[in-house]
Scaffold this motif. Structure first.
Motif, PDB file in Angstrom:
ATOM      1  N   HIS A   1      69.591  46.358  55.167  1.00 19.37           N
ATOM      2  CA  HIS A   1      68.413  45.483  55.181  1.00 19.37           C
ATOM      3  C   HIS A   1      67.638  45.726  53.885  1.00 19.37           C
ATOM      4  N   TYR A   2      66.784  44.775  53.520  1.00 16.31           N
ATOM      5  CA  TYR A   2      65.930  45.014  52.356  1.00 16.31           C
ATOM      6  C   TYR A   2      64.474  44.791  52.719  1.00 16.31           C
ATOM      7  N   ASP A   3      63.644  45.714  52.232  1.00 16.22           N
ATOM      8  CA  ASP A   3      62.206  45.643  52.491  1.00 16.22           C
ATOM      9  C   ASP A   3      61.503  44.743  51.483  1.00 16.22           C
ATOM     10  N   GLN A   4      61.952  44.802  50.249  1.00 20.45           N
ATOM     11  CA  GLN A   4      61.276  44.092  49.167  1.00 20.45           C
ATOM     12  C   GLN A   4      62.308  43.463  48.243  1.00 20.45           C
ATOM     13  N   SER A   5      61.825  42.457  47.514  1.00 17.82           N
ATOM     14  CA  SER A   5      62.658  41.855  46.474  1.00 17.82           C
ATOM     15  C   SER A   5      62.046  42.121  45.108  1.00 17.82           C
ATOM     16  N   LEU A   6      62.898  42.440  44.167  1.00 15.65           N
ATOM     17  CA  LEU A   6      62.503  42.429  42.758  1.00 15.65           C
ATOM     18  C   LEU A   6      62.999  41.093  42.224  1.00 15.65           C
ATOM     19  N   TRP A   7      62.053  40.213  41.955  1.00 13.63           N
ATOM     20  CA  TRP A   7      62.374  38.807  41.667  1.00 13.63           C
ATOM     21  C   TRP A   7      62.126  38.573  40.180  1.00 13.63           C
TER      22      TRP A   7
ATOM     23  N   GLY B   1      57.515  41.930  47.847  1.00 12.91           N
ATOM     24  CA  GLY B   1      58.061  42.546  46.642  1.00 12.91           C
ATOM     25  C   GLY B   1      57.269  42.181  45.402  1.00 12.91           C
ATOM     26  N   GLN B   2      57.967  42.118  44.276  1.00 16.45           N
ATOM     27  CA  GLN B   2      57.308  41.861  42.992  1.00 16.45           C
ATOM     28  C   GLN B   2      58.123  40.846  42.189  1.00 16.45           C
ATOM     29  N   ARG B   3      57.376  39.997  41.468  1.00 13.01           N
ATOM     30  CA  ARG B   3      58.033  38.991  40.636  1.00 13.01           C
ATOM     31  C   ARG B   3      57.463  39.045  39.227  1.00 13.01           C
ATOM     32  N   MET B   4      58.339  38.893  38.261  1.00 16.06           N
ATOM     33  CA  MET B   4      57.892  38.808  36.857  1.00 16.06           C
ATOM     34  C   MET B   4      59.005  38.179  36.040  1.00 16.06           C
ATOM     35  N   GLY B   5      58.710  37.996  34.748  1.00 14.40           N
ATOM     36  CA  GLY B   5      59.683  37.387  33.868  1.00 14.40           C
ATOM     37  C   GLY B   5      60.921  38.270  33.715  1.00 14.40           C
ATOM     38  N   ARG B   6      62.088  37.647  33.765  1.00 18.05           N
ATOM     39  CA  ARG B   6      63.339  38.395  33.530  1.00 18.05           C
ATOM     40  C   ARG B   6      63.328  39.002  32.126  1.00 18.05           C
ATOM     41  N   GLU B   7      62.823  38.236  31.151  1.00 21.69           N
ATOM     42  CA  GLU B   7      62.775  38.735  29.773  1.00 21.69           C
ATOM     43  C   GLU B   7      61.836  39.937  29.668  1.00 21.69           C
ATOM     44  N   TYR B   8      60.666  39.838  30.326  1.00 20.27           N
ATOM     45  CA  TYR B   8      59.708  40.944  30.293  1.00 20.27           C
ATOM     46  C   TYR B   8      60.347  42.220  30.847  1.00 20.27           C
TER      47      TYR B   8
ATOM     48  N   HIS C   1      51.443  47.145  38.322  1.00 21.39           N
ATOM     49  CA  HIS C   1      50.338  46.385  38.934  1.00 21.39           C
ATOM     50  C   HIS C   1      50.814  45.672  40.199  1.00 21.39           C
ATOM     51  N   GLU C   2      51.952  45.023  40.118  1.00 21.30           N
ATOM     52  CA  GLU C   2      52.439  44.240  41.270  1.00 21.30           C
ATOM     53  C   GLU C   2      52.857  45.150  42.420  1.00 21.30           C
ATOM     54  N   ILE C   3      53.423  46.307  42.121  1.00 20.79           N
ATOM     55  CA  ILE C   3      53.731  47.260  43.195  1.00 20.79           C
ATOM     56  C   ILE C   3      52.437  47.662  43.895  1.00 20.79           C
ATOM     57  N   GLY C   4      51.357  47.794  43.124  1.00 17.17           N
ATOM     58  CA  GLY C   4      50.057  48.092  43.731  1.00 17.17           C
ATOM     59  C   GLY C   4      49.711  47.102  44.839  1.00 17.17           C
ATOM     60  N   HIS C   5      49.978  45.833  44.608  1.00 20.06           N
ATOM     61  CA  HIS C   5      49.704  44.819  45.641  1.00 20.06           C
ATOM     62  C   HIS C   5      50.558  45.033  46.889  1.00 20.06           C
ATOM     63  N   THR C   6      51.792  45.475  46.690  1.00 13.92           N
ATOM     64  CA  THR C   6      52.679  45.710  47.830  1.00 13.92           C
ATOM     65  C   THR C   6      52.089  46.766  48.767  1.00 13.92           C
ATOM     66  N   TRP C   7      51.297  47.668  48.183  1.00 12.60           N
ATOM     67  CA  TRP C   7      50.646  48.723  48.974  1.00 12.60           C
ATOM     68  C   TRP C   7      49.250  48.329  49.423  1.00 12.60           C
ATOM     69  N   GLY C   8      48.889  47.077  49.189  1.00 13.58           N
ATOM     70  CA  GLY C   8      47.620  46.580  49.696  1.00 13.58           C
ATOM     71  C   GLY C   8      46.507  46.511  48.670  1.00 13.58           C
ATOM     72  N   LEU C   9      46.701  47.107  47.522  1.00 11.44           N
ATOM     73  CA  LEU C   9      45.622  47.123  46.529  1.00 11.44           C
ATOM     74  C   LEU C   9      45.310  45.710  46.041  1.00 11.44           C
ATOM     75  N   ASP C  10      44.038  45.500  45.767  1.00  8.34           N
ATOM     76  CA  ASP C  10      43.527  44.160  45.476  1.00  8.34           C
ATOM     77  C   ASP C  10      43.458  43.912  43.974  1.00  8.34           C
ATOM     78  N   ASP C  11      43.188  42.648  43.621  1.00  6.44           N
ATOM     79  CA  ASP C  11      42.882  42.285  42.232  1.00  6.44           C
ATOM     80  C   ASP C  11      41.388  42.433  41.971  1.00  6.44           C
ATOM     81  N   PHE C  12      41.034  42.420  40.711  1.00  3.01           N
ATOM     82  CA  PHE C  12      39.618  42.532  40.311  1.00  3.01           C
ATOM     83  C   PHE C  12      39.304  41.481  39.261  1.00  3.01           C
ATOM     84  N   TYR C  13      39.568  40.235  39.625  1.00  2.00           N
ATOM     85  CA  TYR C  13      39.326  39.159  38.665  1.00  2.00           C
ATOM     86  C   TYR C  13      37.843  38.809  38.582  1.00  2.00           C
ATOM     87  N   ASP C  14      37.123  39.000  39.683  1.00  2.00           N
ATOM     88  CA  ASP C  14      35.761  38.463  39.740  1.00  2.00           C
ATOM     89  C   ASP C  14      34.680  39.517  39.927  1.00  2.00           C
ATOM     90  N   TRP C  15      35.056  40.791  39.951  1.00  2.00           N
ATOM     91  CA  TRP C  15      34.036  41.830  40.023  1.00  2.00           C
ATOM     92  C   TRP C  15      34.618  43.149  39.532  1.00  2.00           C
TER      93      TRP C  15
END
Ligand SMILES: [Zn+2]
Length: 272
Positions: free
Chosen positions: A177-183, A197-204, A219-233
């Motif tokens: 089984h798989y828990d997450q995808s690296l996309w 899981g996490q998604r980003m550019g293949r080239e990156y 950063h994206e793995i952080g979201h998988t663990w529940g951590l939030d973004d800070f775009y507005d504060w």
């Protein structure tokens, strides 16, 4: 001869000290981080309206606990490029190395039960089998199973689709089984992350495969663990940390304490 032996013994004796980087054993954030950490948790509770924050059952935490200490991945190769066996293994190694940077923040901390949380890549999803230039059977290969306009590993094997942790129709059973995808998507800018899981550019990803810190992935793995973004504060007194996109290339002490705060709030769910 003798000196050499001593040197080897010293190296063995010193290794645990050097490698440990153990986190503090208890919840004990530095004084200057107490207020911003409280602000972050309050903000999360308000934003996600408590019930959803605490009711959600597919954080990375839930996945690790269901497996008792590891994470399984599928690579969604959303690309027209070919992949050699060496590149496949490098992608796995890089993913494991970056994943460990988060996990290490918990080692020895607040009853966290694991010293090491291995990453296993169990599957690869691709549009055309001929893109994958290996013949061994070390990973399951899924060809042209398209969802969201991208190849995916078999849904019956995916945690996202089976959050009760049962995979009765996964051909390889629980082990595959798989828990997450690296996309990894050709030409994709920035990144996305979540319980799936996490998604980003293949080239990156491929261009940064040897980087010490792969910033977007971290950063994206952080979201998988529940951590939030800070775009507005911005929390009081802390402005540079990896979850505030663009402000830090690596995981900071503040990120580490936000991460440990999740464990502090969820651990009773798992009997800790
Ligand atoms: Zn983000």
């Amino acid at each position: 001869m003798r000196r050499k032996l001593i040197a080897i013994l010293l190296a063995i004796a010193l290794t645990p000290v050097a490698a440990a980087q153990a986190a503090p054993p208890t919840w004990s954030p530095p004084a200057n981080l107490v207020t911003p950490l409280n602000q972050v948790w309050q903000h999360q509770e308000q934003t996600y309206n408590n019930g959803n924050l605490y009711g959600f059952r597919n954080y990375g935490w839930d996945q690790i606990m269901a497996n008792r200490g590891y994470i399984n991945y599928c690579v969604r190769w959303d690309s027209s490029a070919t992949v050699t066996a060496a590149q496949r293994d490098q992608i796995h190694a890089t993913l494991a190395r970056q994943h460990k940077k988060w996990m290490d923040q918990l080692v020895g901390h607040n009853a966290w039960p694991y010293g090491d949380v291995p990453v296993r890549v169990v599957g690869w999803a691709v549009r055309n089998r001929s893109q994958l230039q290996w013949t061994d059977t070390s990973v399951d290969i899924y060809v042209n199973d398209i969802r969201e306009n991208a190849p995916q590993c078999s849904a019956p094997c995916g945690r996202f689709f089976h959050q009760n942790g049962q995979y009765p129709n996964c051909p390889g059973g629980y082990a595959r089984h798989y828990d997450q995808s690296l996309w990894l998507t050709d030409g994709f800018g920035g990144g996305a992350g979540g319980d799936w899981g996490q998604r980003m550019g293949r080239e990156y990803f491929m261009n940064n495969i040897n980087a010490n810190d792969m910033t977007i992935l971290l950063h994206e793995i952080g979201h998988t663990w529940g951590l939030d973004d800070f775009y507005d504060w911005t929390p009081s007194g802390v402005s540079n940390f990896i979850m505030r996109a663009g402000s830090s290339a690596s995981i900071t002490e503040f990120d580490a304490w936000m991460f440990r705060d999740w464990w502090r709030h969820l651990k009773s769910r798992y009997g800790y």
